[in-house]
Write a protein that holds these residues in place. Structure first.
Motif, PDB file in Angstrom:
ATOM      1  N   PHE A 133       0.833  -1.209   0.000  1.00 32.00           N
ATOM      2  CA  PHE A 133       0.000   0.000   0.000  1.00 32.00           C
ATOM      3  C   PHE A 133       0.865   1.255   0.000  1.00 32.00           C
ATOM      4  CE2 PHE A 133      -2.159   3.400   2.315  1.00 32.00           C
ATOM      5  CZ  PHE A 133      -3.333   3.520   1.585  1.00 32.00           C
ATOM      6  N   ILE A 134       1.953   1.236   0.769  1.00 31.66           N
ATOM      7  CA  ILE A 134       2.854   2.388   0.830  1.00 31.66           C
ATOM      8  C   ILE A 134       3.495   2.650  -0.531  1.00 31.66           C
ATOM      9  CG2 ILE A 134       5.021   3.236   1.811  1.00 31.66           C
ATOM     10  CD1 ILE A 134       4.252   1.792   4.404  1.00 31.66           C
ATOM     11  N   PHE A 135       4.005   1.578  -1.154  1.00 38.27           N
ATOM     12  CA  PHE A 135       4.675   1.739  -2.447  1.00 38.27           C
ATOM     13  C   PHE A 135       3.709   2.175  -3.551  1.00 38.27           C
ATOM     14  CE2 PHE A 135       7.999  -1.335  -0.797  1.00 38.27           C
ATOM     15  CZ  PHE A 135       9.012  -0.397  -0.768  1.00 38.27           C
ATOM     16  N   LEU A 136       2.484   1.662  -3.522  1.00 37.66           N
ATOM     17  CA  LEU A 136       1.538   1.926  -4.609  1.00 37.66           C
ATOM     18  C   LEU A 136       0.698   3.184  -4.400  1.00 37.66           C
ATOM     19  CD1 LEU A 136       0.224  -1.689  -5.351  1.00 37.66           C
ATOM     20  CD2 LEU A 136       2.010  -0.412  -6.546  1.00 37.66           C
ATOM     21  N   ASN A 137       0.572   3.647  -3.151  1.00 43.04           N
ATOM     22  CA  ASN A 137      -0.308   4.782  -2.884  1.00 43.04           C
ATOM     23  C   ASN A 137       0.392   5.950  -2.181  1.00 43.04           C
ATOM     24  OD1 ASN A 137      -3.230   3.652  -3.536  1.00 43.04           O
ATOM     25  ND2 ASN A 137      -2.161   2.035  -2.436  1.00 43.04           N
ATOM     26  N   ILE A 138       1.095   5.669  -1.104  1.00 40.58           N
ATOM     27  CA  ILE A 138       1.728   6.742  -0.332  1.00 40.58           C
ATOM     28  C   ILE A 138       2.887   7.372  -1.103  1.00 40.58           C
ATOM     29  CG2 ILE A 138       2.831   7.351   1.835  1.00 40.58           C
ATOM     30  CD1 ILE A 138      -0.094   6.527   2.087  1.00 40.58           C
ATOM     31  N   PHE A 139       3.757   6.521  -1.667  1.00 41.70           N
ATOM     32  CA  PHE A 139       4.910   7.052  -2.402  1.00 41.70           C
ATOM     33  C   PHE A 139       4.496   7.910  -3.593  1.00 41.70           C
ATOM     34  CE2 PHE A 139       8.882   4.417  -1.155  1.00 41.70           C
ATOM     35  CZ  PHE A 139       8.649   4.717   0.187  1.00 41.70           C
ATOM     36  N   PRO A 140       3.558   7.470  -4.446  1.00 49.15           N
ATOM     37  CA  PRO A 140       3.135   8.349  -5.550  1.00 49.15           C
ATOM     38  C   PRO A 140       2.537   9.673  -5.056  1.00 49.15           C
ATOM     39  CG  PRO A 140       2.468   6.107  -5.985  1.00 49.15           C
ATOM     40  CD  PRO A 140       2.979   6.126  -4.576  1.00 49.15           C
ATOM     41  N   PHE A 141       1.793   9.622  -3.943  1.00 44.84           N
ATOM     42  CA  PHE A 141       1.226  10.848  -3.378  1.00 44.84           C
ATOM     43  C   PHE A 141       2.342  11.810  -2.952  1.00 44.84           C
ATOM     44  CE2 PHE A 141      -0.047  13.196   0.432  1.00 44.84           C
ATOM     45  CZ  PHE A 141      -1.116  13.932  -0.063  1.00 44.84           C
ATOM     46  N   LEU A 142       3.354  11.255  -2.249  1.00 44.77           N
ATOM     47  CA  LEU A 142       4.479  12.094  -1.826  1.00 44.77           C
ATOM     48  C   LEU A 142       5.265  12.598  -3.029  1.00 44.77           C
ATOM     49  CD1 LEU A 142       5.792  10.045   1.246  1.00 44.77           C
ATOM     50  CD2 LEU A 142       4.476  12.172   1.279  1.00 44.77           C
ATOM     51  N   GLY A 143       5.372  11.751  -4.062  1.00 47.14           N
ATOM     52  CA  GLY A 143       6.079  12.166  -5.267  1.00 47.14           C
ATOM     53  C   GLY A 143       5.405  13.351  -5.946  1.00 47.14           C
ATOM     54  N   ASP A 144       4.051  13.339  -5.989  1.00 51.24           N
ATOM     55  CA  ASP A 144       3.315  14.443  -6.596  1.00 51.24           C
ATOM     56  C   ASP A 144       3.446  15.715  -5.771  1.00 51.24           C
ATOM     57  OD1 ASP A 144       2.494  12.802  -8.635  1.00 51.24           O
ATOM     58  OD2 ASP A 144       0.587  12.284  -7.674  1.00 51.24           O
ATOM     59  N   LYS A 145       3.435  15.576  -4.462  1.00 48.53           N
ATOM     60  CA  LYS A 145       3.468  16.747  -3.585  1.00 48.53           C
ATOM     61  C   LYS A 145       4.878  17.342  -3.468  1.00 48.53           C
ATOM     62  CE  LYS A 145      -0.889  16.715  -2.495  1.00 48.53           C
ATOM     63  NZ  LYS A 145      -1.785  17.804  -2.961  1.00 48.53           N
ATOM     64  N   LEU A 146       5.880  16.450  -3.347  1.00 43.43           N
ATOM     65  CA  LEU A 146       7.246  16.924  -3.103  1.00 43.43           C
ATOM     66  C   LEU A 146       8.083  17.033  -4.373  1.00 43.43           C
ATOM     67  CD1 LEU A 146       8.021  14.809   0.111  1.00 43.43           C
ATOM     68  CD2 LEU A 146       7.201  17.176  -0.002  1.00 43.43           C
ATOM     69  N   GLY A 147       7.698  16.269  -5.402  1.00 45.17           N
ATOM     70  CA  GLY A 147       8.457  16.290  -6.636  1.00 45.17           C
ATOM     71  C   GLY A 147       9.760  15.513  -6.577  1.00 45.17           C
ATOM     72  N   TRP A 148       9.914  14.650  -5.575  1.00 41.24           N
ATOM     73  CA  TRP A 148      11.148  13.866  -5.449  1.00 41.24           C
ATOM     74  C   TRP A 148      11.054  12.623  -6.326  1.00 41.24           C
ATOM     75  CZ3 TRP A 148      12.194  13.830   0.588  1.00 41.24           C
ATOM     76  CH2 TRP A 148      12.403  15.151   1.001  1.00 41.24           C
ATOM     77  N   SER A 149      12.079  12.401  -7.128  1.00 38.76           N
ATOM     78  CA  SER A 149      12.044  11.296  -8.086  1.00 38.76           C
ATOM     79  C   SER A 149      12.007   9.933  -7.410  1.00 38.76           C
ATOM     80  CB  SER A 149      13.261  11.380  -9.012  1.00 38.76           C
ATOM     81  OG  SER A 149      14.469  11.322  -8.271  1.00 38.76           O
ATOM     82  N   VAL A 150      12.585   9.829  -6.199  1.00 42.74           N
ATOM     83  CA  VAL A 150      12.619   8.539  -5.518  1.00 42.74           C
ATOM     84  C   VAL A 150      11.212   8.045  -5.195  1.00 42.74           C
ATOM     85  CG1 VAL A 150      12.798   9.537  -3.194  1.00 42.74           C
ATOM     86  CG2 VAL A 150      13.722   7.250  -3.630  1.00 42.74           C
ATOM     87  N   PHE A 151      10.281   8.972  -4.974  1.00 39.21           N
ATOM     88  CA  PHE A 151       8.906   8.581  -4.677  1.00 39.21           C
ATOM     89  C   PHE A 151       8.088   8.350  -5.942  1.00 39.21           C
ATOM     90  CE2 PHE A 151       9.739  11.095  -0.667  1.00 39.21           C
ATOM     91  CZ  PHE A 151       9.780   9.981   0.160  1.00 39.21           C
ATOM     92  N   GLN A 152       8.618   8.756  -7.080  1.00 37.32           N
ATOM     93  CA  GLN A 152       7.879   8.625  -8.330  1.00 37.32           C
ATOM     94  C   GLN A 152       8.249   7.361  -9.100  1.00 37.32           C
ATOM     95  OE1 GLN A 152       8.991  12.376 -10.085  1.00 37.32           O
ATOM     96  NE2 GLN A 152       7.270  13.498  -9.176  1.00 37.32           N
ATOM     97  N   LEU A 153       9.153   6.557  -8.545  1.00 39.27           N
ATOM     98  CA  LEU A 153       9.540   5.312  -9.194  1.00 39.27           C
ATOM     99  C   LEU A 153       8.417   4.284  -9.111  1.00 39.27           C
ATOM    100  CD1 LEU A 153      13.182   4.911  -7.789  1.00 39.27           C
ATOM    101  CD2 LEU A 153      12.540   5.666 -10.083  1.00 39.27           C
ATOM    102  N   ALA A 154       8.362   3.403 -10.104  1.00 43.22           N
ATOM    103  CA  ALA A 154       7.422   2.275 -10.062  1.00 43.22           C
ATOM    104  C   ALA A 154       8.065   1.162  -9.238  1.00 43.22           C
ATOM    105  CB  ALA A 154       7.102   1.804 -11.473  1.00 43.22           C
ATOM    106  N   TRP A 155       7.970   1.290  -7.913  1.00 46.44           N
ATOM    107  CA  TRP A 155       8.738   0.430  -7.020  1.00 46.44           C
ATOM    108  C   TRP A 155       8.435  -1.052  -7.209  1.00 46.44           C
ATOM    109  CZ3 TRP A 155      12.843   1.310  -3.998  1.00 46.44           C
ATOM    110  CH2 TRP A 155      13.197   2.649  -3.765  1.00 46.44           C
ATOM    111  N   LEU A 156       7.223  -1.400  -7.531  1.00 47.17           N
ATOM    112  CA  LEU A 156       6.866  -2.806  -7.720  1.00 47.17           C
ATOM    113  C   LEU A 156       6.652  -3.144  -9.190  1.00 47.17           C
ATOM    114  CD1 LEU A 156       4.336  -3.237  -4.755  1.00 47.17           C
ATOM    115  CD2 LEU A 156       6.824  -3.564  -4.759  1.00 47.17           C
ATOM    116  N   GLY A 157       6.989  -2.223 -10.073  1.00 45.53           N
ATOM    117  CA  GLY A 157       6.675  -2.406 -11.485  1.00 45.53           C
ATOM    118  C   GLY A 157       7.827  -2.831 -12.360  1.00 45.53           C
TER     119      GLY A 157
END
Length: 299
Positions: A133-157
């Motif tokens: 849930f964190i990788f698929l939902n929380i990380f993308p949300f943080l990536g959109d808000k903060l703009g950090w590339s590490v959160f915008q990765l497809a961690w499970l993809g």
């Protein structure tokens, strides 16, 4: 005669005490560990599918097939070794760092220890789903808000990110467990050694390298053993987090064994894989214990 009878009665009493206290444990260990192991060895020489009433003896064919014509098993084994290497180093470094920092007298020390140990109390399946849930939902949300590339990765993809996602979750779950063992080891070190070192002018780094770490080797041996064993046998976190994907790139060897035996109905062949994996685990852990035990010091 009286003395001899008393000794005989004492021996009988000891025997009954052993039977009373050790008997149930031995019976359970035999029923849960020894008998299934022997059955697995027997099945590994058959072509049993796990469903039919009969199993045909085929000798070493399963083992020959495993070593000559099963690239998927060896790929999963290589993945397991890579994952074990990363997780063992990360979890022990984090665990020791936490233990060393929390061995000082700081506010809320016990609460912080309990917080870091908490992931160990969560089941592996729950742990995997929480982090999924964190990788698929929380990380993308943080990536959109903060703009950090590490959160915008497809961690499970992708295969590369899925590997690191699994390693992160396992290290996070094991670090608190390692921390508790290291805390116990640090607590057992006498302050006399450190006080003598301080009087001699030793720096904090010299104390750590030349006093604390050598005296911590029994704890290090135990932590390495437990972390290697847990990581080589990982299944539940792997199943819940990635399911072996994408494209079986994160399939640990235990998942490969399970899939072969029960999903593909090749229980005999799956048993052969399990026996080989058991031998590998025993060999790796024995080598690790032998190497690290030699570095332990006597005080």
């Amino acid at each position: 005669m009286g003395s001899a009878d008393a000794k005989t009665r004492k021996k009988r009493s000891l025997i009954w005490n052993y039977i009373l206290f050790l008997g149930p444990t031995i019976l359970l260990f035999t029923a849960i560990e020894i008998i299934p192991l022997l059955m697995g060895i027997g099945y590994s020489f058959t072509n049993w599918d796990g469903i039919a009433n009969g199993a045909g003896f085929i000798g070493l064919k399963n083992y020959i097939k495993l070593f000559t014509n099963d690239e998927r098993f060896w790929t999963s084994l290589i993945f397991t070794f890579k994952n074990t290497f990363v997780v063992v180093i990360a979890s022990n470094l984090i665990g020791f760092t936490l233990a060393y920092g929390l061995s000082k007298k700081i506010p809320f020390r016990n609460f912080i220890r309990a917080a870091f140990y908490l992931p160990r109390l969560i089941g592996g399946v729950i742990l995997g789903f929480v982090w999924q849930f964190i990788f698929l939902n929380i990380f993308p949300f943080l990536g959109d808000k903060l703009g950090w590339s590490v959160f915008q990765l497809a961690w499970l993809g992708t295969p590369g990110t899925a590997f690191w996602a699994l390693a992160i979750v396992q290290a996070w779950g094991l670090a608190g467990y390692m921390m508790i063992i290291y805390v116990a080891g640090l607590t057992a070190i006498s302050n006399d050694y450190l006080e003598a070192a301080i009087i001699d002018g030793a720096t904090a780094r010299q104390q750590l390298c030349h006093i604390i770490l050598p005296l911590m080797m029994p704890s290090i041996t135990e932590c390495l053993f437990l972390s290697i064993l847990n990581t080589l046998k990982v299944y539940d976190v792997n199943l819940a987090l990635t399911g072996g994907g994408p494209y079986r790139s994160s399939e640990a060897v235990t998942m490969n064994v399970y899939t072969t035996a029960f999903a593909e109905n090749q229980l005999g062949y799956g048993s052969a894989k399990a026996i080989i994996m058991a031998i590998i685990i025993i060999g790796v852990t024995l080598i690790q214990v032998a190497i690290t035990s030699k570095k332990e010091v006597q005080v």
